[in-house]
Design an enzyme around this catalytic site. Structure first.
Site, PDB file in Angstrom:
ATOM      1  N   CYS A   1       0.830  -1.207   0.000  1.00  0.00           N
ATOM      2  CA  CYS A   1       0.000   0.000   0.000  1.00  0.00           C
ATOM      3  C   CYS A   1       0.873   1.270   0.000  1.00  0.00           C
ATOM      4  O   CYS A   1       1.511   1.551  -1.005  1.00  0.00           O
ATOM      5  CB  CYS A   1      -0.977  -0.065   1.167  1.00  0.00           C
ATOM      6  SG  CYS A   1      -2.482   0.839   0.845  1.00  0.00           S
TER       7      CYS A   1
ATOM      8  N   HIS B   1      -3.266  -4.766   1.583  1.00  0.00           N
ATOM      9  CA  HIS B   1      -2.612  -5.183   2.828  1.00  0.00           C
ATOM     10  C   HIS B   1      -2.778  -6.693   2.983  1.00  0.00           C
ATOM     11  O   HIS B   1      -3.886  -7.147   3.252  1.00  0.00           O
ATOM     12  CB  HIS B   1      -3.283  -4.517   4.038  1.00  0.00           C
ATOM     13  CG  HIS B   1      -3.044  -3.054   4.137  1.00  0.00           C
ATOM     14  ND1 HIS B   1      -2.023  -2.537   4.895  1.00  0.00           N
ATOM     15  CD2 HIS B   1      -3.688  -2.009   3.586  1.00  0.00           C
ATOM     16  CE1 HIS B   1      -2.063  -1.211   4.801  1.00  0.00           C
ATOM     17  NE2 HIS B   1      -3.058  -0.871   4.024  1.00  0.00           N
TER      18      HIS B   1
ATOM     19  N   GLU C   1      -1.143  -8.311   5.363  1.00  0.00           N
ATOM     20  CA  GLU C   1      -0.893  -8.569   6.789  1.00  0.00           C
ATOM     21  C   GLU C   1      -2.176  -8.433   7.607  1.00  0.00           C
ATOM     22  O   GLU C   1      -2.316  -9.073   8.646  1.00  0.00           O
ATOM     23  CB  GLU C   1       0.216  -7.637   7.315  1.00  0.00           C
ATOM     24  CG  GLU C   1      -0.139  -6.165   7.516  1.00  0.00           C
ATOM     25  CD  GLU C   1      -0.340  -5.393   6.221  1.00  0.00           C
ATOM     26  OE1 GLU C   1      -0.187  -5.974   5.132  1.00  0.00           O
ATOM     27  OE2 GLU C   1      -0.678  -4.202   6.287  1.00  0.00           O
TER      28      GLU C   1
HETATM   29  N1  GLN Z   1      -3.757   6.354   0.959  1.00  0.00           N
HETATM   30  C1  GLN Z   1      -2.462   6.128   1.537  1.00  0.00           C
HETATM   31  C2  GLN Z   1      -1.392   6.883   0.764  1.00  0.00           C
HETATM   32  O1  GLN Z   1      -1.653   7.401  -0.260  1.00  0.00           O
HETATM   33  C3  GLN Z   1      -2.102   4.653   1.550  1.00  0.00           C
HETATM   34  C4  GLN Z   1      -3.054   3.913   2.450  1.00  0.00           C
HETATM   35  C5  GLN Z   1      -2.512   2.668   3.038  1.00  0.00           C
HETATM   36  O2  GLN Z   1      -1.303   2.436   3.115  1.00  0.00           O
HETATM   37  N2  GLN Z   1      -3.407   1.857   3.517  1.00  0.00           N
HETATM   38  O3  GLN Z   1      -0.291   6.952   1.195  1.00  0.00           O
END
Ligand code: GLN
Length: 203
Positions: A84, A184, A186
């Site tokens: 992410c 994610h 995890e």
């Molecule tokens: N929206 C976040 C970003 O742009 C990422 C979100 C996340 O890691 N769950 O950094």
């Protein structure tokens, strides 16, 4: 084997737990190192960059003097898994769904382009099953997730799905010893990506 988990911001403790589980599953002796400063970079065999807020993690990487150093050791072959926000920090191209071009500190090591917040806000978060090329199915949580919208060079797509509004979306990419996931693993307790990372250290 010592797996580093970048511990500046975000859900790094979930990664610590899953990494330990993955080491056990693979019967690899070793442990997890919480990476908070440059010194800990010297002693690790792989790095995990967690989800969180990529702008905040990027700024903290800069402040701790790790942004360039970590980027160059990953580019030099240190196996890395970014989930992410972590995937955003590894991508060479970053855009935001709402803000468009944004200036934010990134490592820019993987030949992928990501669209931040591609699926909308927190309430548009979702979970789904994904087929991971050659490995089977896992459960994935997308939380203010980015979409991988571009791959070039040696980067390969390992997983994708059909989103009702956006269409075909790449969710997982690999390039050499780097893995980037939009979701994610995890949070849903999946160890597969961490196991792939451990295999990358072993090879
Ligand atoms: N929206 C976040 C970003 O742009 C990422 C979100 C996340 O890691 N769950 O950094």
């Amino acid at each position: 084997m010592r797996i580093g988990v970048l511990a500046l911001q975000g859900d790094y403790m979930d990664h610590v737990e899953i990494t330990r589980k993955a080491l056990q599953t693979k019967k690899v002796s070793g442990g997890v190192v919480l990476v908070k400063d440059k010194d800990s970079l010297k002693s690790i065999d792989a790095i995990i960059i967690p989800g969180g807020e990529s702008t905040v993690i990027g700024r903290l990487l800069e402040r701790t003097g790790m942004l360039e150093e970590l980027g160059s050791i990953i580019a030099g072959g240190l196996p890395a898994l970014g989930t992410c926000a972590g995937a955003i920090l590894m991508a060479k191209k970053v855009r935001d769904k709402v803000a468009g071009e944004v200036k934010q500190p990134i490592m820019g090591v993987m030949s992928i382009g990501v669209l931040r917040n591609a699926f909308g806000r927190q309430r548009e978060s979702f979970e789904m099953e994904l087929e991971v090329g050659g490995y089977g199915r896992i459960r994935a949580a997308f939380i203010r997730a980015p979409a991988i919208v571009e791959l070039w060079g040696d980067a390969r797509e390992l997983s994708w799905f059909e989103h009702p509004e956006i269409g075909r979306v790449a969710a997982l990419a690999v390039e050499g010893s780097m893995i980037a996931s939009a979701f994610h693993p995890e949070i849903t307790g999946e160890t597969l990506l961490h196991e792939i990372l451990i295999d990358m250290v072993k090879r």
